[in-house]
Design a protein around this motif. Structure first.
Motif, mmCIF file in Angstrom:
data_model
loop_
_atom_site.group_PDB
_atom_site.id
_atom_site.type_symbol
_atom_site.label_atom_id
_atom_site.label_comp_id
_atom_site.label_asym_id
_atom_site.label_seq_id
_atom_site.Cartn_x
_atom_site.Cartn_y
_atom_site.Cartn_z
ATOM 1 N N GLN A 114 86.427 6.917 103.329
ATOM 2 C CA GLN A 114 85.310 6.105 103.817
ATOM 3 C C GLN A 114 84.050 6.946 103.993
ATOM 4 O O GLN A 114 82.936 6.454 103.803
ATOM 5 N N MET A 115 84.215 8.217 104.348
ATOM 6 C CA MET A 115 83.078 9.129 104.398
ATOM 7 C C MET A 115 82.452 9.270 103.009
ATOM 8 O O MET A 115 81.225 9.230 102.848
ATOM 9 N N VAL A 116 83.300 9.424 101.989
ATOM 10 C CA VAL A 116 82.815 9.537 100.611
ATOM 11 C C VAL A 116 82.039 8.287 100.218
ATOM 12 O O VAL A 116 80.970 8.360 99.594
ATOM 13 N N SER A 117 82.552 7.123 100.591
ATOM 14 C CA SER A 117 81.867 5.866 100.286
ATOM 15 C C SER A 117 80.506 5.799 100.967
ATOM 16 O O SER A 117 79.503 5.404 100.348
ATOM 17 N N ALA A 118 80.457 6.183 102.239
ATOM 18 C CA ALA A 118 79.193 6.130 102.991
ATOM 19 C C ALA A 118 78.145 7.062 102.385
ATOM 20 O O ALA A 118 76.971 6.691 102.229
ATOM 21 N N ILE A 119 78.558 8.274 102.020
ATOM 22 C CA ILE A 119 77.617 9.214 101.405
ATOM 23 C C ILE A 119 77.148 8.688 100.059
ATOM 24 O O ILE A 119 75.954 8.756 99.721
ATOM 25 N N SER A 120 78.076 8.143 99.275
ATOM 26 C CA SER A 120 77.732 7.625 97.948
ATOM 27 C C SER A 120 76.643 6.567 98.021
ATOM 28 O O SER A 120 75.617 6.645 97.327
ATOM 29 N N GLU A 121 76.859 5.566 98.852
ATOM 30 C CA GLU A 121 75.901 4.466 98.928
ATOM 31 C C GLU A 121 74.575 4.920 99.526
ATOM 32 O O GLU A 121 73.504 4.440 99.122
ATOM 33 N N SER A 122 74.629 5.857 100.469
ATOM 34 C CA SER A 122 73.396 6.366 101.064
ATOM 35 C C SER A 122 72.584 7.167 100.053
ATOM 36 O O SER A 122 71.350 7.055 100.004
ATOM 37 N N LEU A 123 73.261 7.967 99.225
ATOM 38 C CA LEU A 123 72.556 8.732 98.191
ATOM 39 C C LEU A 123 71.886 7.799 97.185
ATOM 40 O O LEU A 123 70.764 8.062 96.720
ATOM 41 N N VAL A 124 72.562 6.715 96.841
ATOM 42 C CA VAL A 124 71.986 5.750 95.895
ATOM 43 C C VAL A 124 70.718 5.134 96.465
ATOM 44 O O VAL A 124 69.683 5.056 95.780
ATOM 45 N N VAL A 125 70.774 4.699 97.708
ATOM 46 C CA VAL A 125 69.587 4.101 98.333
ATOM 47 C C VAL A 125 68.475 5.132 98.464
ATOM 48 O O VAL A 125 67.299 4.833 98.212
ATOM 49 N N ALA A 126 68.827 6.367 98.830
ATOM 50 C CA ALA A 126 67.819 7.420 98.971
ATOM 51 C C ALA A 126 67.114 7.676 97.645
ATOM 52 O O ALA A 126 65.888 7.833 97.596
ATOM 53 N N GLU A 127 67.876 7.689 96.543
ATOM 54 C CA GLU A 127 67.279 7.943 95.233
ATOM 55 C C GLU A 127 66.397 6.775 94.789
ATOM 56 O O GLU A 127 65.265 6.970 94.324
ATOM 57 N N LYS A 128 66.893 5.560 94.948
ATOM 58 C CA LYS A 128 66.146 4.403 94.451
ATOM 59 C C LYS A 128 64.914 4.088 95.301
ATOM 60 O O LYS A 128 63.944 3.512 94.802
ATOM 61 N N SER A 129 64.940 4.464 96.570
ATOM 62 C CA SER A 129 63.830 4.140 97.460
ATOM 63 C C SER A 129 62.696 5.154 97.411
ATOM 64 O O SER A 129 61.612 4.908 97.931
ATOM 65 N N GLY A 130 62.970 6.318 96.797
ATOM 66 C CA GLY A 130 61.957 7.362 96.768
ATOM 67 C C GLY A 130 62.123 8.407 97.851
ATOM 68 O O GLY A 130 61.435 9.432 97.847
ATOM 69 N N LEU A 131 63.015 8.162 98.800
ATOM 70 C CA LEU A 131 63.274 9.168 99.821
ATOM 71 C C LEU A 131 63.816 10.438 99.189
ATOM 72 O O LEU A 131 63.429 11.551 99.551
ATOM 73 N N GLY A 132 64.699 10.281 98.237
ATOM 74 C CA GLY A 132 65.246 11.418 97.505
ATOM 75 C C GLY A 132 66.556 11.908 98.074
ATOM 76 O O GLY A 132 66.759 11.899 99.289
ATOM 77 N N VAL A 133 67.448 12.333 97.177
ATOM 78 C CA VAL A 133 68.765 12.786 97.602
ATOM 79 C C VAL A 133 68.690 14.104 98.358
ATOM 80 O O VAL A 133 69.535 14.388 99.211
ATOM 81 N N ASP A 134 67.683 14.927 98.070
ATOM 82 C CA ASP A 134 67.578 16.222 98.758
ATOM 83 C C ASP A 134 67.319 16.042 100.246
ATOM 84 O O ASP A 134 67.850 16.799 101.071
ATOM 85 N N ALA A 135 66.506 15.044 100.599
ATOM 86 C CA ALA A 135 66.227 14.796 102.010
ATOM 87 C C ALA A 135 67.491 14.383 102.750
ATOM 88 O O ALA A 135 67.764 14.855 103.862
ATOM 89 N N LEU A 136 68.266 13.507 102.123
ATOM 90 C CA LEU A 136 69.507 13.066 102.761
ATOM 91 C C LEU A 136 70.498 14.224 102.873
ATOM 92 O O LEU A 136 71.181 14.378 103.896
#
Length: 292
Positions: free
Chosen positions: A174-196
């Motif tokens: 479930q941790m893997v799932s949470a990180i996965s979906e958060s990285l996707v939103v971070a990338e698509k929103s412009g926040l960026g995966v590096d910030a997360l």
């Protein structure tokens, strides 16, 4: 685990090693400085041993191995230690079967990656009769692992160790799932995966960060062999859902992860890794499975 038992386990005799793929045991023996003896049959391994550690992929493999042992040799007076991740009912069944044949049994599933195993940094979960657990403990702290959770002080039920192991593994998925979906939103929103990722490094160092690295780097889809194979992850999810159902509860998060793992299996086959959930989350958001 074999490496650390031979090098740190204060053995008075060589370690006997059996693998269902015989060449793996032979190759392992060549890489270790301490003496180990590879054998070609599980019967030979058990006959020459007093303490037998078992570490296999699933319930069927463990049950078939123990069945083969009981049909081929006398196990009276021997201690069997199962480090596999299996259903608690299976663990209890194996303990009863071995004890009825004169053997002893302790459950010792472990938490940790292959790198942690090599470094002797596993977390060992022990359960069973206290006198059996006490015989296993010297091979845990400072040998195979850096810490122990001993459940034998509260109950002699060996299935408790398997229950904790399965629950722990589903928390990881479930941790893997949470990180996965958060990285996707971070990338698509412009926040960026590096910030997360920077956030994870500060707030959740350790497995969260390692998992994020594997996703961002593309390791999840580039590996030739999985670190946590999809079929094993799905096995743990099934066990967890069955455990919950048995106590009139439900694990919706695990159900959701299992759906994503089904998609991983469809995309990557049996070599799919747990972290391929990231690819599934990407596809659900209209992106490519691979992040390259």
């Amino acid at each position: 685990m074999v490496k650390n038992i031979t090098e740190k386990g204060s053995l008075s005799k060589p370690l006997i090693v059996y693998n269902r793929t015989e060449s793996r045991a032979i190759d392992l023996a060549k890489t270790l400085s301490q003496q180990i003896i590879p054998v070609s049959t599980v019967k030979e391994a058990v006959e020459k041993s007093t303490i037998i550690f078992i570490c296999l992929g699933d319930d069927a493999a463990v049950e078939s191995t123990v069945d083969a042992v009981l049909k081929s040799t006398d196990v009276a007076g021997k201690l069997f230690v199962d480090c596999s991740t299996i259903h608690p009912d299976t663990t209890r069944r194996l303990a009863q079967l071995l004890e009825s044949s004169g053997a002893s049994f302790a459950a010792c599933p472990v938490f940790g990656t292959p790198l942690m195993a090599d470094a002797g940094k596993l977390l060992c979960v022990l359960a069973g009769r206290k006198e059996c657990v006490d015989r296993v403990t010297p091979y845990c702290t400072g040998v195979m692992g850096h810490a122990v959770i001993d459940l034998s002080t509260k109950s002699e039920n060996p299935g408790m160790a398997s229950m904790l192991k399965v629950m722990g593994n589903t928390m990881i998925s479930q941790m893997v799932s949470a990180i996965s979906e958060s990285l996707v939103v971070a990338e698509k929103s412009g926040l960026g995966v590096d910030a997360l990722h920077s956030f994870l490094e500060v707030i959740f160092p350790g497995p969260y960060v390692d998992c994020s690295k594997r996703m961002i780097s593309g390791d999840y889809h580039q590996r030739k062999e999985p670190l946590f194979a999809v079929d094993l992850a799905r096995k743990d999810a099934r066990h967890a859902m069955e455990m919950a159902k048995a106590v009139d509860a439900r694990m919706k998060g695990v159900e959701r992860v299992d759906e994503m793992l089904q998609a991983v299996k469809s995309h990557s086959g049996e070599k799919g890794d747990l972290t391929c959930i990231y690819g599934v989350a990407r596809e659900a958001a209209g992106m490519k499975f691979e992040n390259n």
